[in-house]
Write a protein that holds these residues in place. Structure first.
Motif, PDB file in Angstrom:
ATOM      1  N   GLU A  38      70.752  15.737  34.034  1.00 10.99           N
ATOM      2  CA  GLU A  38      72.082  15.174  33.824  1.00 10.99           C
ATOM      3  C   GLU A  38      72.996  16.148  33.094  1.00 10.99           C
ATOM      4  N   GLN A  39      72.409  17.064  32.311  1.00 13.45           N
ATOM      5  CA  GLN A  39      73.208  18.067  31.598  1.00 13.45           C
ATOM      6  C   GLN A  39      73.830  19.084  32.557  1.00 13.45           C
ATOM      7  N   ASP A  40      73.288  19.219  33.758  1.00 22.59           N
ATOM      8  CA  ASP A  40      73.881  20.100  34.761  1.00 22.59           C
ATOM      9  C   ASP A  40      75.094  19.461  35.417  1.00 22.59           C
ATOM     10  N   ILE A  41      75.175  18.154  35.387  1.00 23.20           N
ATOM     11  CA  ILE A  41      76.230  17.415  36.080  1.00 23.20           C
ATOM     12  C   ILE A  41      77.353  17.005  35.141  1.00 23.20           C
ATOM     13  N   GLN A  42      77.000  16.682  33.896  1.00 21.96           N
ATOM     14  CA  GLN A  42      77.959  16.103  32.963  1.00 21.96           C
ATOM     15  C   GLN A  42      79.178  16.982  32.671  1.00 21.96           C
ATOM     16  N   PRO A  43      79.021  18.319  32.496  1.00 25.83           N
ATOM     17  CA  PRO A  43      80.214  19.122  32.162  1.00 25.83           C
ATOM     18  C   PRO A  43      81.331  19.018  33.192  1.00 25.83           C
ATOM     19  N   LEU A  44      80.997  19.054  34.492  1.00 25.73           N
ATOM     20  CA  LEU A  44      82.038  18.941  35.519  1.00 25.73           C
ATOM     21  C   LEU A  44      82.618  17.535  35.533  1.00 25.73           C
ATOM     22  N   LEU A  45      81.774  16.544  35.302  1.00 24.93           N
ATOM     23  CA  LEU A  45      82.245  15.164  35.271  1.00 24.93           C
ATOM     24  C   LEU A  45      83.166  14.930  34.067  1.00 24.93           C
ATOM     25  N   ASP A  46      82.879  15.587  32.955  1.00 19.51           N
ATOM     26  CA  ASP A  46      83.734  15.468  31.773  1.00 19.51           C
ATOM     27  C   ASP A  46      85.144  15.990  32.048  1.00 19.51           C
ATOM     28  N   VAL A  65      76.805  10.303  33.287  1.00 16.36           N
ATOM     29  CA  VAL A  65      76.062  10.239  34.539  1.00 16.36           C
ATOM     30  C   VAL A  65      74.617   9.843  34.286  1.00 16.36           C
ATOM     31  N   GLU A  66      74.067   9.050  35.186  1.00 15.61           N
ATOM     32  CA  GLU A  66      72.657   8.699  35.174  1.00 15.61           C
ATOM     33  C   GLU A  66      72.054   9.093  36.516  1.00 15.61           C
ATOM     34  N   ILE A  67      70.995   9.892  36.485  1.00 16.70           N
ATOM     35  CA  ILE A  67      70.245  10.210  37.698  1.00 16.70           C
ATOM     36  C   ILE A  67      69.118   9.188  37.796  1.00 16.70           C
ATOM     37  N   ILE A  68      69.101   8.414  38.864  1.00 20.62           N
ATOM     38  CA  ILE A  68      68.118   7.332  38.948  1.00 20.62           C
ATOM     39  C   ILE A  68      67.043   7.581  40.005  1.00 20.62           C
ATOM     40  N   SER A  69      67.156   8.672  40.770  1.00 13.33           N
ATOM     41  CA  SER A  69      66.081   9.028  41.703  1.00 13.33           C
ATOM     42  C   SER A  69      66.263  10.469  42.156  1.00 13.33           C
ATOM     43  N   THR A  85      77.684   6.299  37.388  1.00  9.66           N
ATOM     44  CA  THR A  85      78.224   6.053  36.055  1.00  9.66           C
ATOM     45  C   THR A  85      78.805   4.656  36.064  1.00  9.66           C
ATOM     46  N   TRP A  86      78.665   3.950  34.950  1.00  7.87           N
ATOM     47  CA  TRP A  86      79.100   2.557  34.880  1.00  7.87           C
ATOM     48  C   TRP A  86      80.584   2.469  34.545  1.00  7.87           C
ATOM     49  N   MET A 137      79.809  14.284  40.907  1.00  6.79           N
ATOM     50  CA  MET A 137      78.355  14.284  40.693  1.00  6.79           C
ATOM     51  C   MET A 137      77.651  15.062  41.803  1.00  6.79           C
ATOM     52  N   ALA A 138      77.964  14.709  43.041  1.00  8.81           N
ATOM     53  CA  ALA A 138      77.341  15.387  44.183  1.00  8.81           C
ATOM     54  C   ALA A 138      77.733  16.859  44.222  1.00  8.81           C
ATOM     55  N   GLY A 139      78.995  17.136  43.912  1.00 11.19           N
ATOM     56  CA  GLY A 139      79.463  18.516  43.919  1.00 11.19           C
ATOM     57  C   GLY A 139      78.795  19.373  42.870  1.00 11.19           C
ATOM     58  N   ALA A 140      78.497  18.787  41.718  1.00 11.49           N
ATOM     59  CA  ALA A 140      77.812  19.546  40.668  1.00 11.49           C
ATOM     60  C   ALA A 140      76.427  19.993  41.138  1.00 11.49           C
ATOM     61  N   VAL A 141      75.752  19.138  41.894  1.00 11.44           N
ATOM     62  CA  VAL A 141      74.450  19.516  42.463  1.00 11.44           C
ATOM     63  C   VAL A 141      74.631  20.650  43.465  1.00 11.44           C
ATOM     64  N   ALA A 142      75.630  20.514  44.351  1.00 12.98           N
ATOM     65  CA  ALA A 142      75.895  21.533  45.361  1.00 12.98           C
ATOM     66  C   ALA A 142      76.239  22.875  44.728  1.00 12.98           C
ATOM     67  N   LEU A 143      77.093  22.852  43.703  1.00 15.52           N
ATOM     68  CA  LEU A 143      77.521  24.090  43.053  1.00 15.52           C
ATOM     69  C   LEU A 143      76.356  24.794  42.368  1.00 15.52           C
ATOM     70  N   LYS A 144      75.465  24.023  41.747  1.00 14.63           N
ATOM     71  CA  LYS A 144      74.287  24.627  41.118  1.00 14.63           C
ATOM     72  C   LYS A 144      73.364  25.218  42.174  1.00 14.63           C
TER      73      LYS A 144
END
Length: 369
Positions: A38-46, A65-69, A85-86, A137-144
């Protein structure tokens, strides 16, 4: 296939509504063995999070963000990655009015027609910029994935707001300066003028639009699947899924209409020993294929439709014109918060095409015993 799915091999499914319980995304097709948390995703989401300054909506969402699977012991498993995210700070009573008097510039009435009135209209529902949290969220995964496997870097920033345009800057200045102010512009002088323009619009109950530019570096040549899955076509489609985008251009873009062929053509030559165009009026894509030069694309954002100035609309029940004042909390300019969204969707398309080209394998590493 439905309209909530983007990509062929790196597939993103968007879900959630503005005032529903949550918003998020499912990523299918991410290779196994990518270090991810989640630390890989949170900065872009922030960077997309609302309520950070007076130039954005004052809706207060933590957006954790919560990664649930799809992630186990710090690595992707190859299974779908579900993230969410809620929604916490919702005031749905502000939107009851849109049932009879749709807001000018919004999809309120047209969505009601399409879905027979069953759509969640609160906060715009699926037509709200709120759903782009899932894109990020999805983009952060793609960018990494792109950084770790191919060394690809994607940099978006605010190019223009309310007629104030950033100077042409070098990549290092863009990289270093784009997050140093609330409008996400690496030209610090222009940023001050942009902020002032947004605050003036806010004070007047109005809104302003602008342009986000995105530059993708270290792109391998030959990405793209012409003709209908051309790289520029897929990037443009992804950008147009962002609410408020009304135009997309690559390289010289619409200026090409005023140029001659001899001015616009990019001759091939040697750049650091590699064969590629010496100039980049095409924006890094020719014939739907990447050229090896940086991809340069711009997205035009309209002024936010929700403004507090009185406007005329049709009462669709009475069939009479009425004055409406939009209440609620809205962005006086969507541009600053759209910057990470643009970066995310460009990353999603590039990751999808890199996997389709066989440049990224389905398993990135073998786990040590």
């Amino acid at each position: 296939m439905t309209g909530n799915i983007l990509g062929k091999r790196f597939v993103v499914v968007s879900f959630g509504e503005s005032h529903g319980r949550c918003v998020g995304a499912v990523v299918d097709g991410c290779p196994a063995g990518l270090p991810l948390s989640e630390q890989d995703i949170q900065p872009l989401l922030d960077l997309r999070r609302p309520g950070q300054s007076l130039v954005t909506t004052q809706r207060r969402e933590e957006d954790r963000v919560e990664i649930i699977s799809g992630v186990f012991e710090g690595y992707t498993t190859g299974a779908p990655i579900a993230m969410l995210t809620w929604n916490r700070d919702v005031v749905s009573k502000d939107y009851q009015i849109v049932l009879d008097t749709p807001r000018p510039g919004h999809a309120d009435y047209f969505a009601r027609l399409k879905y027979g009135g069953f759509n969640d209209y609160r906060g715009g529902g699926r037509f709200s910029g709120r759903i782009t949290a899932g894109y990020v969220m999805a983009g952060a995964v793609a960018l990494k994935l792109l950084r770790d496997t191919l060394g690809v870097e994607v940099l978006a920033y605010t190019k223009r707001i309310a007629g104030v345009e950033a100077r042409q800057l070098d990549i290092e200045t863009i990289r270093r300066g784009r997050w140093l102010n609330v409008v996400r512009c690496p030209d610090q002088e222009a940023a001050k003028e942009m902020e002032e323009a947004i605050l003036r619009a806010r004070k007047n109950g109005d809104s302003v639009g602008g342009i986000v530019e995105c530059i993708a570096l270290n792109i391998p040549p030959g990405l793209g699947e012409p003709v209908f899955d051309a790289l520029d076509a897929d990037i443009a489609k992804a950008l147009f899924t962002i609410p408020a985008v009304k135009g997309v251009e690559f390289g010289a873009g619409f200026r090409a209409a005023e140029m001659s062929g001899s001015q616009h053509n990019d001759p091939l030559g040697l750049v650091n020993g590699k064969i590629m165009p010496l100039t980049n009026n095409a924006g890094g894509i020719v014939g739907g294929l990447s050229t090896g030069r940086e991809i340069v694309v711009r997205a035009v954002f309209k002024p936010a439709s929700s403004i507090s100035k009185p406007q005329l609309t049709l009462n669709v029940v009475k069939r009479e014109m009425e004055e409406i004042v939009v209440t609620g909390r809205h962005d006086p300019s969507v541009v600053p918060r759209a910057v990470p969204v643009v970066e995310a969707v460009v990353g999603i398309v590039l990751a999808d095409h890199a996997i389709r080209a066989g440049l990224i394998p389905p398993v990135l590493r073998v786990k040590e015993k």
